[in-house]
Scaffold this motif. Structure first.
Motif, PDB file in Angstrom:
ATOM      1  N   UNK A 135      11.279   4.842  -0.907  1.00  9.73           N
ATOM      2  CA  UNK A 135      11.216   3.661  -2.010  1.00  9.73           C
ATOM      3  C   UNK A 135      10.322   4.286  -3.160  1.00  9.73           C
TER       4      UNK A 135
ATOM      5  N   UNK B 206       0.927  -1.180   0.047  1.00  5.14           N
ATOM      6  CA  UNK B 206       0.186   0.108  -0.104  1.00  5.14           C
ATOM      7  C   UNK B 206       0.664   1.232   0.069  1.00  5.14           C
TER       8      UNK B 206
ATOM      9  N   UNK C 281       0.437   5.259   1.066  1.00  3.90           N
ATOM     10  CA  UNK C 281      -0.633   5.853   1.793  1.00  3.90           C
ATOM     11  C   UNK C 281      -0.602   7.275   1.845  1.00  3.90           C
TER      12      UNK C 281
ATOM     13  N   UNK D 108       7.669   6.725  -1.213  1.00  2.00           N
ATOM     14  CA  UNK D 108       7.122   6.375   0.034  1.00  2.00           C
ATOM     15  C   UNK D 108       8.220   6.099   0.987  1.00  2.00           C
ATOM     16  N   UNK D 109       8.660   6.667   2.103  1.00  3.63           N
ATOM     17  CA  UNK D 109       9.730   6.067   2.955  1.00  3.63           C
ATOM     18  C   UNK D 109      11.064   5.929   1.903  1.00  3.63           C
TER      19      UNK D 109
END
Lengths: 123, 390
Positions: free
Chosen positions: B367, B313, B315, B364-365
């Motif tokens: 990645x 996911x 987010x 995200x983070x």
């Protein structure tokens, strides 16, 4: 074989200087339906308390920490195709990774099954 | 393990309030979290199972945290049209409409439902009143805004002695009509007064899951008995906030505070349908100049739906990046979609990247994730419409 538990709800089953790591039944129950797991690759160095894997439920992403330091020998490839194994069999086929321990004395501070049960009962 | 639960991030209120069904939720096995300042059920048996149950049968949601308002008084139509871009004048009795409370710069202060009440409505005294339902987290700010902008001669009542239930799913109509005969005659976005065992209900055929269903305003002293009667129906199970979020995401419906904020305009948010034809022609709502210019010429950014490759996911808070990795947009909602079987998201992207089929890069983070713009809803709406919309 001896199984230990962390206060971050990981379990580690040790045989000699090798071990298997996963998250506890309590942890999977708290997370709910797990939809994604990212496990470390073979050869990856992990350190005690450091991030080693990622588990995502419908509602949130969580880090899984290494209970001890060591070198990963295998990530559980089955979780890539079927992350729900962590819900259905968290302390068996839903294991996350295996590793070679760097320092078996790091196990000293971990809980045994009875101590972990007490710990969870108080949460 | 750490659990950075999305809902728990929203804890800001110092005092957590309880709703009339608090004990009922706990007795039904709910896991409670704090949301919008209230203790609310996030799940009962599990988000995935609850989500799929609503798509197949019927789910009961407690949305009593939302603000139910009754607005009445002289020239109330004109007064509401000065605050909302909806055709309030053209809204017939027992008809409901989705609308937006707009700031003077056209930013969205809240999204809401507005219905015109019939004479002798069960919600208060006086003729020609309107019923408005606003978000729980914004209701106090909305009340302050409305009170400040509405003439003193207009009465504004927060109906805090009433609870609000939503019954959603393809079998909701069977279950509710068995208990409250007559509701099946309502069409999507129609509403009316009904009696249930002496309790004065206000029922609309509407909801926020993309499914057919109803929203039921009920006096708080009757809500527990009504909830018991509803879950005693074979089609109905209680459903928590977790599944409410994944259901509305699949339905392509924006969530205030996440996909909609004061920095978002209706056109950016792809809510042009909420700008009714007469109001587009006449203007006269807050931010009309900017909003109508964007409606005619397009906005720089646009809310789009994304399907995400792989299983992980992506987010709220993840970045939309260009080929060089520079941020050009933002994911505002995202997660695993149980009925779609893969991760989906809503994001604000530059208008040039808003066409379905466009490849989008997310970060995200640290990645990267590959995504594709797709038309919304992700799961087709199954509203039951009757007659021509007024």
């Amino acid at each position: 074989m001896t199984r230990y538990f962390t206060d971050e709800h990981e379990w580690i089953e040790v045989e000699g200087d090798t071990a298997t790591v996963g998250i506890t039944d309590y942890a999977q129950g708290q997370l709910g339906d797990i939809v994604f797991v990212e496990v470390p690759e073979e050869g990856c160095e992990v350190s005690k308390g450091g991030e080693a894997a990622v588990v995502e439920s419908v509602k949130a992403a969580s880090d899984v920490y290494a209970p001890v330091s060591g070198t990963v020998t295998e990530g559980n490839a089955a979780l890539t195709d079927d992350p729900s194994l962590v819900n259905s069999d968290p302390e068996g086929s839903g294991w996350f990774f295996k590793l070679t321990l760097a320092d078996t004395s790091e196990l000293d501070g971990l809980m045994d099954e009875a101590a972990y049960k007490d710990f969870v009962a108080k949460l | 393990m750490t659990d950075d639960t999305l809902f728990e991030d929203e804890l800001a209120e110092p005092e957590i309030l309880t709703l009339p069904l608090d004990g009922w939720h706990r007795s039904q096995g709910a896991r409670m979290v704090e949301f919008a300042g209230y203790h609310m059920p996030i799940q009962y048996e599990g988000i995935m199972a609850e989500h799929l149950w609503v798509r197949d049968a019927a789910g009961l949601f407690d949305v009593s945290h939302m603000g139910q308002l009754r607005i009445a008084g002289p020239d109330v139509v004109e007064a509401l049209e000065a605050l909302l871009p909806a055709d309030v004048a053209g809204l017939g009795e027992g008809r409901q409409r989705y609308s937006l409370l707009l700031a003077d710069d056209g930013g969205i202060l809240d999204d809401l439902m507005l219905a015109r009440l019939p004479a002798g409505d069960p919600l208060g005294e006086g003729e020609g009143a309107f019923y408005m339902v606003v978000n729980g987290a914004t209701k106090w700010d909305d009340l302050a805004h409305l009170r400040e902008r509405l003439d003193d001669a207009i009465t504004l009542n927060l109906l805090d002695e009433r609870a609000l239930l939503a019954l959603q799913g393809p079998k909701a109509v069977e279950a509710l009509d068995r208990l409250v005969p007559g509701v099946a005659a309502l069409g999507f976005m129609q509403a009316g007064a009904f009696d249930w065992n002496g309790a004065a209900l206000w029922v609309s055929r509407s909801g926020y899951t993309g499914e057919d269903g109803f929203e039921i305003s009920v006096p708080e002293e009757a809500v527990e008995a009504l909830a018991d009667a509803l879950v005693a129906q074979p089609e109905v199970k209680p459903i928590g906030l977790g599944a409410r979020d994944s259901l509305r995401l699949e339905a392509g419906l924006p969530l205030y505070g996440h996909d909609l904020t004061p920095e978002t305009t209706p056109v950016e948010a792809d809510l042009g349908f909420a700008l009714s034809k007469r109001r587009r022609e006449e203007g006269g709502f807050p931010g009309a100049e900017r909003v109508l210019a964007e409606h005619a010429g397009g906005s720089a950014m646009k809310r789009v739906g994304l399907t995400v490759e792989g299983r992980q996911p992506v987010r709220e808070g993840a970045l939309v990046v260009d080929a060089e990795g520079a941020p050009i947009g933002r994911v505002t909602s995202g997660g695993f979609a149980p009925s779609v079987g893969q991760p989906i998201a809503m994001a604000f992207v530059p208008a040039a990247l808003a066409a379905p089929g466009t490849a989008i890069q997310l970060l995200q983070r640290g990645k990267p994730h590959a995504a594709t713009v797709v038309p919304m809803p992700f799961v087709p709406h199954r509203y039951v419409r009757k007659g021509a919309p007024k």
